[in-house]
Design a protein around this motif. Structure first.
Motif, PDB file in Angstrom:
ATOM      1  N   ALA A 147      16.857  77.546 -21.099  1.00 47.33           N
ATOM      2  CA  ALA A 147      18.293  77.686 -20.872  1.00 47.33           C
ATOM      3  C   ALA A 147      18.827  78.924 -21.583  1.00 47.33           C
ATOM      4  O   ALA A 147      19.713  79.622 -21.066  1.00 47.33           O
ATOM      5  CB  ALA A 147      19.018  76.429 -21.351  1.00 47.33           C
ATOM      6  N   ALA A 176      17.989  82.122 -19.778  1.00 42.73           N
ATOM      7  CA  ALA A 176      18.700  82.296 -18.511  1.00 42.73           C
ATOM      8  C   ALA A 176      19.987  83.067 -18.704  1.00 42.73           C
ATOM      9  O   ALA A 176      20.562  83.596 -17.752  1.00 42.73           O
ATOM     10  CB  ALA A 176      18.980  80.928 -17.893  1.00 42.73           C
ATOM     11  N   ASP A 189      19.578  70.093 -14.666  1.00 43.00           N
ATOM     12  CA  ASP A 189      20.778  70.336 -13.866  1.00 43.00           C
ATOM     13  C   ASP A 189      21.194  71.790 -14.047  1.00 43.00           C
ATOM     14  O   ASP A 189      21.137  72.326 -15.154  1.00 43.00           O
ATOM     15  CB  ASP A 189      21.894  69.382 -14.325  1.00 43.00           C
ATOM     16  CG  ASP A 189      23.042  69.306 -13.354  1.00 43.00           C
ATOM     17  OD1 ASP A 189      23.257  68.238 -12.724  1.00 43.00           O
ATOM     18  OD2 ASP A 189      23.772  70.337 -13.199  1.00 43.00           O
ATOM     19  N   PRO A 190      21.646  72.446 -12.994  1.00 42.68           N
ATOM     20  CA  PRO A 190      22.117  73.836 -13.133  1.00 42.68           C
ATOM     21  C   PRO A 190      23.263  73.988 -14.131  1.00 42.68           C
ATOM     22  O   PRO A 190      23.485  75.062 -14.667  1.00 42.68           O
ATOM     23  CB  PRO A 190      22.567  74.212 -11.724  1.00 42.68           C
ATOM     24  CG  PRO A 190      21.818  73.287 -10.826  1.00 42.68           C
ATOM     25  CD  PRO A 190      21.639  72.006 -11.590  1.00 42.68           C
ATOM     26  N   ALA A 191      23.897  72.881 -14.349  1.00 41.95           N
ATOM     27  CA  ALA A 191      25.025  72.981 -15.285  1.00 41.95           C
ATOM     28  C   ALA A 191      24.542  73.174 -16.720  1.00 41.95           C
ATOM     29  O   ALA A 191      25.299  73.678 -17.557  1.00 41.95           O
ATOM     30  CB  ALA A 191      25.898  71.737 -15.178  1.00 41.95           C
ATOM     31  N   MET A 224      24.282  76.779 -17.809  1.00 44.31           N
ATOM     32  CA  MET A 224      25.637  77.319 -17.848  1.00 44.31           C
ATOM     33  C   MET A 224      26.367  76.830 -19.086  1.00 44.31           C
ATOM     34  O   MET A 224      27.108  77.583 -19.727  1.00 44.31           O
ATOM     35  CB  MET A 224      26.399  76.927 -16.590  1.00 44.31           C
ATOM     36  CG  MET A 224      25.840  77.555 -15.312  1.00 44.31           C
ATOM     37  SD  MET A 224      26.689  76.977 -13.843  1.00 44.31           S
ATOM     38  CE  MET A 224      28.301  77.617 -14.136  1.00 44.31           C
TER      39      MET A 224
END
Lengths: 593, 293
Positions: A315, A318, A456-458, A461
């Motif tokens: 994460a 990213a 999860d893509p969240a 983020m």
């Protein structure tokens, strides 16, 4: 002394008419054969001067009667004791709005002086200045020149004001006032002891409500988002100008409908540092037409990862422009260049964190892993950590609650979900907690990301938002709104004007007020950081509400009039003068002018 | 000047001249109230050493063997001088003071002429304006009445000056009736004294208007001198009336005291007094008396 009906005093001019009429009254003439006997009678009766005086005495009595009657109609009020009042003057940003040639604060100063001078002479006035905080400027006599000087020295801030809090604070003063005068441009709740002196006319106004910047990772250009709002009843057209160091970087025309909002996105070249966005609009209030933002440099964000799990590491990487440095709790030298420290499985902030922002991922137990995931509820939608995330479909497994650090560095009890530090909760337990400790920011993630959320893509983020928020104080600047309080640890703050900002101490923590918009410098532990204060738009930029025509009475409130109404005695005096006049006219020794 | 009824009232009156009025040189109808060498028997009295032996009535001596003398009435003419003040101040009053003074002067002239006394009428203000020396007869009466009828008040008054001039022109004995308001400082006493010096017997008749005796001021007023209307103005009011009345009484008392001291007739008349009341007052003052038939 004051007058309940001062216009009646104009009738005093009628006394002049009386004198004039008397003087011009033609006298009856009589020819007599023995004028010498009359002369002898008047000479022996009284000396010429006394006779002249007595001749005028009746006129004097008549004039005195009229004067007593007229003054009684004017109702003079003699106050002896006076009382204590509180005079609160609003100096929030909206008071800087111009009504024709002067500002609302100018009108407020004049009204405040007028109120003070209308008070009984012996009254005591405590002057309060209401902005983000309520400032006690001291107690003065109602006629003191120092009071007028203190009023004239008031200056406008860029912060908002809490009217009700100001009234409460005035009431709680050491010497409670019998009456409170509040000079402001906003309405207030009716109260028996408060008189609202509202000022200001409805005005057209636009404001720059939001300014954010993001660096594109592809070409390092800056995307600048400018949001503006029109609070007026007419459409507005103007240019939005972005400048740095007096050099214009971009200009964009904007058009706003009445009571409408608009957003433009400008692209700036690779820029770093403080950037000013300004609306070139001729409206009543100029303080809300500009905002400042600090654009971080293009250097990668250095993140020190301690005990990072795979999901965490993925994460982190990213996030564009992130340099992740692996470390262990006991090994790896901390670098002064670290922007964020991410500690996976840490129950507490690492001691070596210093002022670096810290992301804590709470320790996970096997039992927590087994717990059924639950949905997340966001408490603080506007927090930068949440950003544009939608966590509605996210399921997390909350871990055991970990005591959070309070701002003073001590451990406090578990943050309840009602705590303003809780950004999100799940199943009644806080799962995302964010707080600031001076200039250091801390985010706590109290769930097990491996339970599913990590995929999860969240999740990345969320991690990216946390990094941006945590790194902001070191990489760009702390940005606050005027009026926000800064809690520091022994820092020196230099304001936009180059002067040191006063810092007050409460329970071991230094608190600085940021009532003026601009760029501040915070020096703490030999390290200087930038603090940006933007004007408060909420509640201040809407100038469309016209002040009610509530005029303060020129007469002090009943509570202040501990004096004496002279109307009754004056009427009695007038009656006595009338009786004397009648008596003098009807006796043998009557006197005529 | 005199109506028939008024004349009838005067027919039984005579001038009450007093002791210094008569002239013993002329015989007349008028009886003097003194004993003297007259033709008319008055009374008997016992002889006293020094009496004229020719007045002893021997007839009574023969009958009663007592010495008694005859006493007769002395008779003579009265010279009446009527001096009437015709200054502007005599025009005050309703009726005018001059009217009252002229009417009284006419009555006195009528009485005197009827009793065959000599009458003269003169007018004065600050000096003697007209002079009519005393004379007897009906022609003098007509001339006197004509003069009195034509009188008008004007000019400034100076009683002293006028009486001094009159006294210088005439001499006594005689009765000088001065009819005036006597409204000047000194009240004319100097002039009256000069008349006495000249052998005349002044009789003071002060004529005053009712408004002058009892001023009624209801409002503030300006007073001017009727004989000097361009002069100073005096503002007075009701409060001064009492003081004025006191000053007036003081002056009147002084005049009366002078007359009493000199045994002169004195009389004060209001200008509106009816003729009959005026006669009663004049009789009471001794200027007129009932005639002795």
């Amino acid at each position: 002394m004051s007058w309940a009906n001062p216009n009646a005093l104009w009738l005093l001019a009628a006394i002049l008419l009386l004198v004039f009429a008397r003087r011009r009254k033609p006298q009856r003439r009589l020819a007599v054969a023995n004028l010498y006997l009359w002369n002898a009678a008047t000479t022996r009766d009284a000396p010429s001067l006394t006779r002249r005086f007595r001749r005028s005495l009746l006129l004097l009595l008549q004039a005195a009667f009229m004067a007593a009657l007229i003054v009684a109609i004017a109702r003079p009020l003699f106050s002896f004791g006076g009382g204590r009042v509180a005079l609160i003057v609003d100096v929030s940003m909206s008071m800087g709005a111009r009504d024709q040639s002067s500002t609302r604060l100018d009108a407020a100063k004049a009204r405040a002086v007028e109120l003070a001078e209308a008070l009984p002479r012996r009254s005591r006035v405590r002057l309060w200045v209401a902005s983000a905080t309520v400032d006690d400027r001291g107690e003065f006599g109602s006629r003191d020149a120092a009071l007028r000087s203190a009023i004239q020295s008031l200056q406008i801030t860029d912060a908002g004001t809490d009217v009700e809090s100001a009234v409460v604070q005035a009431r709680l003063a050491d010497s409670p006032p019998s009456h409170i005068y509040f000079v402001t441009d906003r309405p207030g709740a009716a109260a028996d002891d408060v008189e609202w002196a509202r000022i200001g006319e409805a005005s057209e106004n636009v404001a720059l409500t939001r300014l954010t910047a993001r660096r594109r990772s592809a070409d390092q250009s800056i995307e600048l988002l400018i949001a503006a709002a029109n609070y007026g009843a007419q459409a507005a057209s103007f240019d939005a100008v972005v400048s740095q160091n007096d050099s214009i970087l971009a200009r964009r025309a904007m058009q706003l409908p009445p009571r409408g909002e608009s957003t433009v996105v400008m692209t700036l070249p690779n820029t770093a540092g403080v950037v000013l966005a300004r609306l070139e609009s001729r409206d009543a209030l100029t303080a809300d037409d500009s905002r400042i933002i600090a654009i971080p440099p293009a250097d990668p964000l250095r993140v020190r990862l301690i005990n990072g799990s795979y999901f965490i590491e993925r994460a982190l990487t990213a996030h564009p422009g992130t340099l992740v440095v692996q470390s262990t709790p006991n090994g790896g030298a901390e670098s002064a260049d670290d922007d964020v420290i991410v500690c996976d499985g840490c129950a507490d902030v690492p001691a070596s964190a210093g002022s670096v922002g810290v992301l804590l991922l709470a320790p996970r137990s096997a039992a927590a892993r087994e717990a059924a995931p639950v949905t997340v509820n966001i408490n603080a939608r506007a927090h930068p950590v949440v950003g544009l995330l939608s966590l509605d479909s996210v399921l997390v497994s909350p871990v055991q609650s970990v005591p959070s650090h309070s701002p003073d560095g001590s451990r406090s009890g578990p943050a309840s979900i009602d705590d303003n530090r809780v950004i999100a909760h799940a199943a009644g337990a806080p799962v995302i907690v964010a707080h600031e400790d001076g200039l250091r920011r801390v985010v706590e993630l109290r769930f097990d990301p491996a339970a599913g959320f990590a995929l999860d893509p969240a999740f990345p983020m969320l991690i990216a938002n946390c990094l941006d928020w945590l790194a902001a104080p070191r990489r760009s600047a702390v940005t606050v709104t005027a009026g926000d309080l800064l809690q520091l640890k022994s820092a020196v703050i230099t304001g936009p004007d180059g002067h040191t900002v006063p810092v007050s101490e409460r329970a071991g923590t230094f608190i600085a007020q940021t009532e003026r918009a601009g760029v501040y410098r915070i020096t703490q532990d030999a390290e200087t950081k930038t603090l940006i204060v933007n004007p408060r738009v909420e509640g201040e930029s809407d100038l469309s509400a016209k002040a009610e025509t509530v005029q303060s009475s020129a007469v002090a409130p009943p509570a202040m009039t501990s004096g004496w109404d002279a109307t009754g005695p004056l009427l009695l005096l007038a009656l006595a003068l009338l009786a004397m006049e009648w008596r003098l006219k009807t006796t043998d020794r009557g006197l005529t002018p | 000047m005199l109506s028939p009824q008024e004349a009838r009232l005067l027919d039984h009156l005579t001038i009450g001249a007093g002791s210094a009025a008569s002239s013993a040189s002329a015989a007349g109808v008028r009886r003097a109230r003194t004993r003297g060498a007259g033709l008319e028997f008055h009374e008997y009295r016992h002889y006293q050493p020094g009496d004229d032996p020719r007045s002893i009535d021997w007839t009574v001596e023969a009958r009663l063997n007592q010495l008694v003398v005859r006493v007769s009435h002395a008779t003579g003419d009265l010279r009446l001088h009527l001096l009437v003040d015709v200054s502007a101040s005599m025009a005050i009053g309703v009726p005018e003071k001059l009217t009252c003074a002229a009417q009284l002067a006419a009555a006195l002239a009528y009485v005197a002429i009827e009793r065959r006394d000599a009458v003269g009428v003169s007018t004065f203000d600050s000096t003697v304006r007209t002079f009519m020396p005393p004379a007897a007869g009906r022609g003098q009466l007509f001339r006197s009445l004509e003069l009195l009828r034509s009188l008008s008040a004007s000019g400034k008054s100076s009683i002293d000056e006028a009486l001094l001039r009159y006294g210088a022109a005439v001499h006594g004995p005689g009765l000088a009736v001065v009819l005036s308001d006597y409204f000047e400082p000194g009240a004319g006493l100097r002039g009256l004294r000069y008349l006495l010096h000249r052998g005349l017997t002044p009789a003071v008749v002060q004529v005053i208007a009712a408004d002058e005796l009892r001023p009624d001021l209801t409002d503030d007023i300006e007073l001017i001198d009727v004989e000097d209307q361009a002069g100073s103005v005096l503002h007075v009011d009701r409060g001064v009336v009492d003081a004025y009345c006191a000053r007036l009484e003081e002056q009147t008392a002084a005049l009366r005291a002078f007359c009493l001291t000199q045994r002169l007739p004195w009389l004060r008349l209001e200008s509106g007094t009816p003729f009959k009341s005026m006669l009663s007052a004049v009789e009471g003052a001794g200027l007129l008396t009932a005639a002795v038939s």
